[in-house]
Design an enzyme around this catalytic site. Structure first.
Site, mmCIF file in Angstrom:
data_model
loop_
_atom_site.group_PDB
_atom_site.id
_atom_site.type_symbol
_atom_site.label_atom_id
_atom_site.label_comp_id
_atom_site.label_asym_id
_atom_site.label_seq_id
_atom_site.Cartn_x
_atom_site.Cartn_y
_atom_site.Cartn_z
ATOM 1 N N THR A 554 0.845 -1.189 0.000
ATOM 2 C CA THR A 554 0.000 0.000 0.000
ATOM 3 C C THR A 554 0.885 1.246 0.000
ATOM 4 O OG1 THR A 554 -0.111 0.405 2.399
ATOM 5 C CG2 THR A 554 -1.583 -1.278 1.502
ATOM 6 N N GLY A 663 -0.552 2.671 -15.223
ATOM 7 C CA GLY A 663 -0.131 2.254 -13.893
ATOM 8 C C GLY A 663 1.200 2.792 -13.426
ATOM 9 N N GLU A 666 0.632 7.185 -9.188
ATOM 10 C CA GLU A 666 -0.346 6.904 -8.149
ATOM 11 C C GLU A 666 -1.706 7.410 -8.614
ATOM 12 O OE1 GLU A 666 0.234 5.248 -5.451
ATOM 13 O OE2 GLU A 666 2.431 5.179 -5.538
ATOM 14 N N ASP A 677 7.641 12.013 -3.988
ATOM 15 C CA ASP A 677 7.982 10.596 -4.069
ATOM 16 C C ASP A 677 9.479 10.410 -4.307
ATOM 17 O OD1 ASP A 677 6.946 7.822 -4.134
ATOM 18 O OD2 ASP A 677 7.784 7.846 -6.154
ATOM 19 N N LYS A 681 12.640 8.843 -1.898
ATOM 20 C CA LYS A 681 13.579 7.811 -2.341
ATOM 21 C C LYS A 681 15.029 8.215 -2.080
ATOM 22 C CE LYS A 681 10.513 5.932 -5.923
ATOM 23 N NZ LYS A 681 10.287 5.717 -7.368
#
Length: 814
Positions: A554, A663, A666, A677, A681
């Site tokens: 998730t 895909g 998000e 994001d 990382k």
């Protein structure tokens, strides 16, 4: 001559009794048979219950009595449908005597050991008569002989001691003159020298058979039960358990003492000195090999012959500084327990003499505490020792094997195996003979402990991994399918038995400790219970399976908040959710420490680069002593996809929509396009390099328009992409004019990190990065001029799922 004994389950129904009769008929073709039988399965317990009810003035004893009567009458009629009148008359007379005895107990409100022995003797007397008379009705050469007329004991009721001189003579004299091929004898019961009814203790039917076998010097004693021998461990708790072909007398006694119910420990004594082998056989599967107990040397690949356990144990601890160097404490302690007739199952004492630990049955704990505290009342009052400490809810597990003494490291392997699965050991005992290693653990951990130890010592190094997956959406679904596809390969080639024990999406969750059938997991999940994040954890914890792994597929902060709870239960974590590892440094560090403390692996390779081995490579560099100087990377497959497909002939809005449809982004594309994001990382890579840093320390230069940054919803954000097309076209035009490619770049250098959209010139390693590929360049002390480069697909459901799968396999290989 052969001596056979059949237990309560073997004679527990008319069907099973017919099996017994068929076995006896087959054996009688070549031998004379002495057959000892127990009471019909469960009847001894019913007799004791009726006696207790009568003693307590509960009229329910009559109802219990009627149940006993009906059970025997039904069996008689089923075994003898056409000729049961005579048998019924005899049994009815016996049952009337039983009823009178119960009524007497009810009237005087007392159930003495002597009366108790008389009460329970009815079980074996009835079963032996019914079986013998049934065989006679079938014209078989059979008769019943009351064991009370053969076995003579003292008057120690409920557990009488045998007078072997008289008993052996009686047995030999009787069988010299017996003419029938098959003699049925009731087990368990006997008579004292004074003619009083006595019993040989629970499990005494085995004892009866051993006494007869020893008296007659037969070649072998056969114990017939409902399992195919003595198993490597309890087959009800460990499905992989299997029968032991051959085992020594000592090993059999050790396993029996520590809970293996197939054999009653005193059984071995009469046949031991005569070296008469005991063969454990299965009444329900007569052709099964079973287990032979003898002094014959056996060869085995494992020095451990079996693993056993005793449940419902209480641990008593007597401790105090006043015990050190003072003789007599142990003597007084054991004398006190002996006077209360409390059996000590396990003893352990440290060399400091500061404490003594004893394992006893849970039901005797209160009596033991009262007696010991009274016996040491003076020392407790003077503060020399503490009041006895009682711990309940415990179980004893024991490794047993004659050859263990010749192998180093058995105990170390046992304890490390338990420790890896968060099974806490409360006490340890090991004799100098090294035939067994005993540990006291929590009752709730018994199943996990037996399975874990059995896997370690008896299975062909196949490691079972139990996976619990939360988030079976796009990536999670592919992970489940990959597991389904590769299960056989993993078992055959990597010796990993992987099963999915729990699944959850946002609506439902399902669990199965034996593994969810992945052929129709979607249908099962749709019918599952209502999903709950805390509920999923509680179910995972309650199943308490060995080598458990929680897989988080998730992007949910609430799921990440539960990691600490999983790790504290020694449940490993595999996560593609970046929130935990990019949260406050204090939380990140705490999770790392919990992973080490509770021996629960915490892997998150897919946090950076999806299926690429970025974090693993970085960890190997650091572990080998290298030092990271700087990192340059394109870490967003979604942003790389967007800028690789965005030109002056396309619309930025259309490209972002396409990325979402395929895909790469998000559901909320702002997470990707805002750079948050990517910042997470590079933060994770910086932390894994050994730098203390938080998300707010990273410089994030956004390329989004001001309207896009301020949008309140996904729909509003998409509207700004349309309205601000000129802004995005200007970014492309500038790069094109400079003969550059647009790449969203993350940098870490000299303790500082940043993320931003950059124009990458031709010839740079980032320039030709295609599709959704990622690239990471590590500049280290060893790779100072030419960096170590990791490049490949960095986004997409399949590669992310494969990255999660790789982490699961890595744990399986640990």
């Amino acid at each position: 001559m052969k001596v056979l004994k059949f237990g309560g389950t073997s004679v527990g129904s008319s069907k099973n009794i017919n099996n017994v009769i068929n076995i006896l008929v087959d054996y009688s073709k070549t031998d004379t048979i002495a057959c000892v039988v127990s009471a019909v399965g469960g009847i001894t317990d019913k007799l004791l219950l009726a006696g207790k009810q009568a003693q307590n003035k509960e009229e329910a004893f009559l109802e219990t009595f009627e149940g006993i009567k009906d059970r025997h009458f039904n069996i008689i009629k089923e075994l003898n449908p056409d000729n049961h009148t005579a048998i019924l008359e005899f049994v009815e007379n016996k049952l009337e005597s039983l009823k009178s005895l119960l009524e007497g107990i009810y009237l005087i409100n007392e159930l003495s050991p002597k009366t108790s022995d008389k009460l329970v003797s009815f079980g074996e007397l009835l079963s032996s008569f019914i079986i013998a008379e049934t065989m006679k009705n079938r014209s078989l050469s059979a008769d019943v002989k009351n064991s009370q007329e053969l076995i003579v004991t003292n008057s120690n009721f409920t557990k009488a001691e045998v007078d072997y001189t008289v008993t052996n003579t009686n047995i030999r004299e009787y069988f010299k003159s017996a003419n029938q091929k098959i003699t049925i004898l009731p087990g368990f019961i006997s008579k004292s020298k004074l003619g009083e009814i006595t019993t040989l203790g629970r499990g005494g039917s085995d004892f009866t058979a051993a006494i007869i076998a020893a008296a007659l010097h037969v070649e072998q004693l056969e114990i017939w039960t409902d399992v195919s021998g003595m198993f490597t461990t309890n087959p009800k708790l460990v499905k992989q358990a299997y029968p032991i072909d051959k085992i020594s007398y000592q090993e059999a006694m050790e396993l029996s003492h520590f809970g293996a119910k197939v054999l009653y420990p005193p059984t071995v004594q009469p046949v031991l000195s005569l070296e008469i082998p005991i063969h454990i056989k299965n009444t329900l599967e007569p052709s099964a090999v079973g287990t032979i107990i003898s002094n014959e040397e056996t060869t085995s690949s494992s020095p451990v012959k079996g693993i056993s356990n005793i449940s419902n144990i209480a641990l008593l601890t007597l401790e105090g500084t006043g015990m050190v160097g003072i003789p007599g404490f142990s003597k007084r302690l054991f004398e006190t327990l002996s006077q209360e007739k409390i059996n000590v199952i396990m003893i352990t004492q440290a060399s400091s003499e500061h404490s003594i630990c004893l394992g006893i049955e849970h039901k005797e704990a209160e009596t033991a505490k009262t007696a010991i505290d009274t016996a040491f009342e003076n020392e407790i009052a003077l503060g020399k020792i503490e009041p006895i400490i009682v711990e309940t809810g415990l179980s004893i597990i024991a490794l047993v094997g004659d050859s263990m003494k010749n192998h180093q490291g058995i105990s170390g392997k046992m304890f490390s195996t338990l420790g890896k699965n968060n099974i806490n050991i409360r006490a340890i005992a090991q004799g100098a003979s090294e035939k067994n290693i005993t540990a006291v653990i929590n009752e709730k951990d018994v199943k996990k402990a037996l399975n874990t130890l059995h896997e370690q010592f008896f299975e062909s190094k196949t490691k079972q991994i139990n996976v619990f997956i939360t988030g079976v959406g796009n990536v999670g679904e592919r992970l489940v399918e990959q597991i389904k596809q590769q299960k056989k390969y993993l078992k055959d080639n990597l010796k990993i038995k992987l099963r999915v024990a729990g699944l959850s999406n946002s609506r439902h969750m399902i669990f199965n400790e034996d593994g969810i059938d992945l052929k129709n997991w979607k249908e099962q999940l749709a019918q599952g219970e209502k999903a709950s994040l805390q509920g999923f954890f509680e179910n995972t914890k309650a199943l308490n399976l060995r080598n458990s792994i929680f897989v988080d597929v998730t992007a949910n902060a609430n799921v990440a908040d539960l990691y600490a709870q999983y790790l504290k239960e020694s449940i490993g974590i595999v996560a593609c959710n970046k929130i935990a590892c990019s949260s406050e440094f204090k939380n990140y560090k705490n999770l790392k420490q919990l992973s080490l403390k509770y021996n629960a692996p915490f892997l998150f390779e897919t946090n950076v680069g999806a299926g690429l081995p970025v974090i693993d490579t970085l960890n190997n560099l650091i572990a080998s002593g290298d030092k990271v100087n700087s990192i340059q990377a394109v870490l967003s497959g979604s942003l790389n996809f967007v800028f690789n497909n965005f030109t002056d002939k396309t619309k930025f809005y259309d490209v972002v929509k396409q990325a979402g449809a395929e895909g790469y982004t998000e559901p909320d594309p702002r997470i990707d396009l805002s750079g948050v994001d990517v910042a997470r990382k590079i933060l994770i890579l910086a932390r894994e390099s050994g730098v203390k840093m938080n998300l707010e320390d990273i410089e994030n230069t956004s390329f989004l328009s001001q309207a896009g940054l301020k949008s309140d919803s996904v729909d509003d954000f998409y509207k700004t992409l349309i309205a601000d097309e000129a802004h995005y076209q200007s970014l492309y035009a500038s790069a094109k004019a400079n003969n550059c490619q647009l790449k969203y770049v993350a940098k870490f250098d000299n303790g500082k990190a940043s993320v931003s959209l950059q124009e990458i010139p031709e010839g740079h390693p980032f320039y030709n990065l295609e599709g959704s590929d990622n690239i990471v360049m590590f500049y280290t002390e060893r790779y100072a001029k030419q960096p170590m480069i990791i490049k490949g697909a960095g986004a997409g459901a399949e590669v992310t799922a494969s990255g999660l799968f790789a982490d699961i396999i890595r744990l399986g290989n640990d």
